[in-house]
Scaffold this active site. Sequence first.
Site, PDB file in Angstrom:
ATOM      1  N   ARG A  39      41.899  27.309  72.660  1.00  0.00           N
ATOM      2  CA  ARG A  39      42.207  28.438  71.775  1.00  0.00           C
ATOM      3  C   ARG A  39      40.976  29.348  71.653  1.00  0.00           C
ATOM      4  NH1 ARG A  39      46.893  26.545  68.962  1.00  0.00           N
ATOM      5  NH2 ARG A  39      48.382  27.871  69.976  1.00  0.00           N
ATOM      6  N   GLN A  50      42.973  33.615  75.329  1.00  0.00           N
ATOM      7  CA  GLN A  50      44.129  34.069  74.545  1.00  0.00           C
ATOM      8  C   GLN A  50      45.260  34.613  75.414  1.00  0.00           C
ATOM      9  OE1 GLN A  50      42.416  36.533  71.566  1.00  0.00           O
ATOM     10  NE2 GLN A  50      43.706  35.716  69.954  1.00  0.00           N
ATOM     11  N   ASP A  56      47.437  31.905  76.794  1.00  0.00           N
ATOM     12  CA  ASP A  56      47.852  30.893  75.829  1.00  0.00           C
ATOM     13  C   ASP A  56      49.386  30.835  75.684  1.00  0.00           C
ATOM     14  OD1 ASP A  56      48.287  29.290  73.649  1.00  0.00           O
ATOM     15  OD2 ASP A  56      46.810  30.254  72.367  1.00  0.00           O
ATOM     16  N   SER A 110      50.975  29.809  72.244  1.00  0.00           N
ATOM     17  CA  SER A 110      51.066  30.884  71.266  1.00  0.00           C
ATOM     18  C   SER A 110      52.174  31.873  71.610  1.00  0.00           C
ATOM     19  CB  SER A 110      49.743  31.634  71.154  1.00  0.00           C
ATOM     20  OG  SER A 110      48.782  30.805  70.577  1.00  0.00           O
ATOM     21  N   TYR A 168      43.068  23.653  65.026  1.00  0.00           N
ATOM     22  CA  TYR A 168      44.248  22.840  64.709  1.00  0.00           C
ATOM     23  C   TYR A 168      44.043  22.083  63.405  1.00  0.00           C
ATOM     24  CZ  TYR A 168      45.905  23.582  69.482  1.00  0.00           C
ATOM     25  OH  TYR A 168      46.360  24.140  70.640  1.00  0.00           O
TER      26      TYR A 168
HETATM   27  P1  NAD Z   1      50.165  24.168  65.363  1.00  0.00           P
HETATM   28  O1  NAD Z   1      51.381  24.531  66.137  1.00  0.00           O
HETATM   29  O2  NAD Z   1      49.335  23.032  65.820  1.00  0.00           O
HETATM   30  O3  NAD Z   1      50.612  23.874  63.840  1.00  0.00           O
HETATM   31  C1  NAD Z   1      51.361  24.807  63.095  1.00  0.00           C
HETATM   32  C2  NAD Z   1      50.791  24.921  61.715  1.00  0.00           C
HETATM   33  O4  NAD Z   1      51.122  23.751  60.944  1.00  0.00           O
HETATM   34  C3  NAD Z   1      49.264  25.035  61.667  1.00  0.00           C
HETATM   35  O5  NAD Z   1      48.912  26.208  60.971  1.00  0.00           O
HETATM   36  C4  NAD Z   1      48.833  23.756  60.930  1.00  0.00           C
HETATM   37  O6  NAD Z   1      47.686  23.972  60.128  1.00  0.00           O
HETATM   38  C5  NAD Z   1      50.047  23.475  60.080  1.00  0.00           C
HETATM   39  N1  NAD Z   1      50.152  22.112  59.544  1.00  0.00           N
HETATM   40  C6  NAD Z   1      49.836  20.916  60.134  1.00  0.00           C
HETATM   41  N2  NAD Z   1      50.099  19.895  59.288  1.00  0.00           N
HETATM   42  C7  NAD Z   1      50.614  20.443  58.159  1.00  0.00           C
HETATM   43  C8  NAD Z   1      51.101  19.915  56.939  1.00  0.00           C
HETATM   44  N3  NAD Z   1      51.096  18.608  56.689  1.00  0.00           N
HETATM   45  N4  NAD Z   1      51.556  20.780  56.011  1.00  0.00           N
HETATM   46  C9  NAD Z   1      51.561  22.104  56.214  1.00  0.00           C
HETATM   47  N5  NAD Z   1      51.121  22.673  57.353  1.00  0.00           N
HETATM   48  C10 NAD Z   1      50.642  21.855  58.316  1.00  0.00           C
HETATM   49  O7  NAD Z   1      49.179  25.394  65.210  1.00  0.00           O
HETATM   50  P2  NAD Z   1      49.233  26.824  65.916  1.00  0.00           P
HETATM   51  O8  NAD Z   1      50.277  27.621  65.279  1.00  0.00           O
HETATM   52  O9  NAD Z   1      49.336  26.632  67.357  1.00  0.00           O
HETATM   53  O10 NAD Z   1      47.809  27.453  65.580  1.00  0.00           O
HETATM   54  C11 NAD Z   1      46.778  26.792  64.925  1.00  0.00           C
HETATM   55  C12 NAD Z   1      45.678  27.802  64.623  1.00  0.00           C
HETATM   56  O11 NAD Z   1      45.046  28.208  65.815  1.00  0.00           O
HETATM   57  C13 NAD Z   1      46.178  29.067  63.955  1.00  0.00           C
HETATM   58  O12 NAD Z   1      45.313  29.425  62.915  1.00  0.00           O
HETATM   59  C14 NAD Z   1      46.070  30.112  65.002  1.00  0.00           C
HETATM   60  O13 NAD Z   1      45.806  31.406  64.474  1.00  0.00           O
HETATM   61  C15 NAD Z   1      44.912  29.612  65.812  1.00  0.00           C
HETATM   62  N6  NAD Z   1      45.017  30.108  67.177  1.00  0.00           N
HETATM   63  C16 NAD Z   1      43.916  30.695  67.726  1.00  0.00           C
HETATM   64  C17 NAD Z   1      43.996  31.186  69.029  1.00  0.00           C
HETATM   65  C18 NAD Z   1      42.812  31.833  69.672  1.00  0.00           C
HETATM   66  O14 NAD Z   1      41.818  32.023  69.031  1.00  0.00           O
HETATM   67  N7  NAD Z   1      42.898  32.131  70.944  1.00  0.00           N
HETATM   68  C19 NAD Z   1      45.171  31.074  69.755  1.00  0.00           C
HETATM   69  C20 NAD Z   1      46.270  30.457  69.152  1.00  0.00           C
HETATM   70  C21 NAD Z   1      46.161  29.981  67.861  1.00  0.00           C
END
Ligand code: NAD
Length: 384
Positions: free
Chosen positions: A127, A132, A135, A138, A233
């Site tokens: 990530r 990006q 990805d 995403s 994560y």
């Molecule tokens: P994910 O699919 O792993 O999880 C989805 C969401 O569920 C996450 O926000 C996680 O914190 C939340 N979660 C986990 N356990 C939980 C619980 N018990 N109760 C409530 N919520 C819970 O995560 P994702 O959507 O793939 O992304 C994770 C982070 O990474 C995000 O902040 C996203 O912005 C970031 N991200 C960054 C990049 C980058 O910089 N290139 C790319 C993609 C995502």
Amino acid sequence: MEVLVLNEGKRQNSQHVEKRCAVSPGAAKRMVKKGISLHIERGAGILSGYSNGDYIDAGATMIDEPAAALPEIDMLLCVNRPFPEHVAKMKAGAIVVGHIDPFFQQAAVESLANQQLTTLSVEMIPRSSRAQKMDALSSQASLAGYVMMLQAANHLPAILPMMMTPSGTIKPAKVFVIGAGVAGLQAIATAKRLGASVMAYDTRAVVAEQVESLGGKFLKIDIGETGQTKDGYAQALTEEQKAKQQDAQRDAIAAADIVITTAQLFGRRPPLLISKETLSLMKPGSVVVDMAALSGGNVEGSIAGEITHVHGVTVIGTGNWSQRVAKDATDMYANNLLNLIQEFYDEGTQSFNVNLDDDILAHSVITHNGSIINEMLKNAYSGA
Ligand code: NAD
């Protein structure tokens, strides 16, 4: 470089017919322009709205029988895991790219290694800002957030926006989103566009600002230290934290017309967030969408691949969300793969440079030269 794209929709498994294609005509055109020789199994784009002619116009060659092409190709671009019968025909050193689901598919990963293939698992792409554009998790999660919200709205026996008419005033529907990552934020944005009143919760408190910037309220729950991994994560919660979260979100769930759960833990089964007992507190006709239903479920009673009813609540666990908008899903995934190829394609040798010193490939290449080379996976397989 000889690249092959299969018609994955032609080969069904019990849970779904794949509607996406690993390459769009737009991405195909750019690959061909780079000098890549692109072979596409006939019909591969049909379920995402692209004809064979679209690919031919882009400069690709259509093939009817992949078995003959497989031993010659340098790279197989997939949406999912490659089928075993195809893996068996590929030459040593060829590259496979796709959603391999490696933490839960040890046998498949071992067979890719045994076949001496270089496997790039798109779920393992880091990530980072640089990665990006590649990805795929995403790109597909953004579409999933939108689709889940629309599916929920379709099943709710009510409208979402406030409506004031001479026949009466309808209050906006209440939507509660648990997990405000990529999918959750899109679900929130979609719910707001439809006029709902939205609340959300995530164990990573850093996302509160993002929820609020979309017009949602962030539910504050004090469960102590949660944090996130260096890749952004969520960390797994302790049993005590899980119990606190479930208690604190019970009222928000009971008051909601729609609940969407999107919580995932990288490389592990998703956490259980809603018990049947909590579902029984919801109004009859309310809707819950369990994004994680296919991989274990956030909601007790959700059934993988199905829509079911628990205590009068409609629980949607159909999964394969981005496929419901397969054209956009194909376009976005194909762009992710095109960007990946462009990043590592060596024009001089006309080949994909498997540079394992590069951070992106060091994370995402999981088999190479006959071995499984990703440390996280090796630890997971050995139970460490
Ligand atoms: P994910 O699919 O792993 O999880 C989805 C969401 O569920 C996450 O926000 C996680 O914190 C939340 N979660 C986990 N356990 C939980 C619980 N018990 N109760 C409530 N919520 C819970 O995560 P994702 O959507 O793939 O992304 C994770 C982070 O990474 C995000 O902040 C996203 O912005 C970031 N991200 C960054 C990049 C980058 O910089 N290139 C790319 C993609 C995502």
